[in-house]
Scaffold this active site. Structure first.
Site, PDB file in Angstrom:
ATOM      1  N   GLU A   1       0.825  -1.219   0.000  1.00 16.34           N
ATOM      2  CA  GLU A   1       0.000   0.000   0.000  1.00 16.34           C
ATOM      3  C   GLU A   1       0.853   1.261   0.000  1.00 16.34           C
ATOM      4  O   GLU A   1       2.077   1.215   0.161  1.00 16.34           O
ATOM      5  CB  GLU A   1      -0.961  -0.040   1.196  1.00 16.34           C
ATOM      6  CG  GLU A   1      -1.909  -1.222   1.083  1.00 16.34           C
ATOM      7  CD  GLU A   1      -2.991  -1.260   2.145  1.00 16.34           C
ATOM      8  OE1 GLU A   1      -2.873  -0.582   3.181  1.00 16.34           O
ATOM      9  OE2 GLU A   1      -3.971  -1.993   1.917  1.00 16.34           O
TER      10      GLU A   1
ATOM     11  N   GLU B   1      -1.570 -10.103  -6.271  1.00 17.36           N
ATOM     12  CA  GLU B   1      -1.504 -10.843  -7.546  1.00 17.36           C
ATOM     13  C   GLU B   1      -0.618 -10.125  -8.537  1.00 17.36           C
ATOM     14  O   GLU B   1       0.195 -10.723  -9.235  1.00 17.36           O
ATOM     15  CB  GLU B   1      -2.898 -10.968  -8.188  1.00 17.36           C
ATOM     16  CG  GLU B   1      -3.970 -11.567  -7.332  1.00 17.36           C
ATOM     17  CD  GLU B   1      -4.736 -10.509  -6.538  1.00 17.36           C
ATOM     18  OE1 GLU B   1      -4.109  -9.763  -5.757  1.00 17.36           O
ATOM     19  OE2 GLU B   1      -5.957 -10.440  -6.701  1.00 17.36           O
TER      20      GLU B   1
END
Ligand code: THU
Length: 133
Positions: A44, A55
């Site tokens: 993040e 992913e």
């Protein structure tokens, strides 16, 4: 196909998640054509749009090492239910997936998982073939 290794690696990768804003840890493991498994976690950013999903981290690691074909991908979130890939990740998966039947493995824990085909999670994907017409 035995997905035990891929599942365990996704679970391990989740521990590396950098998610101080959502506190939602995600782990992924991507098996490529060279037989190597690349793992990824969500990363993040204070500028939220800079966040990268688990992913995509795993896929980009594999592609940046010279791979082009995704043979299977395992994904685990941080809830009691299954976490599905977000829309952006589904589109990125579509770019490298071997074919429409490629396994996308949604993991709850090492003993509970659900195998979906790529076509099931993104039917009628827009791909580079669509640009050829
Ligand atoms: N996240 C993933 O890593 N993969 C997904 O497919 C769903 C969402 C992450 C992004 C963000 O860090 C957190 O989960 C909450 O959205």
């Amino acid at each position: 196909m035995e997905y035990k290794d891929l599942i365990e690696k996704a679970i391990e990768a989740r521990e590396k998640a950098y998610c101080p804003y959502s506190n939602f840890k995600v782990g992924a493991a991507a098996l490529f054509e060279d037989g190597t498994i690349y793992t990824g976690c969500n990363i993040e950013n204070a500028s939220f749009g800079g966040t990268n999903c688990a992913e995509r981290t795993a896929i980009f690691k594999g592609v940046s090492e010279g791979n082009k074909t995704l043979k299977a991908l395992a994904l685990i979130g941080d809830t009691k239910t299954y976490t599905y890939p977000c829309g952006i990740c589904r589109q990125v998966i579509s770019e490298f997936v071997e074919n429409k039947d490629t396994a996308i493995i949604l993991v709850k824990n090492k003993d509970e998982y659900m195998i979906k085909t790529f076509e099931e999670i993104l039917p009628g994907a827009f791909t580079k073939k669509d640009l050829e017409n």
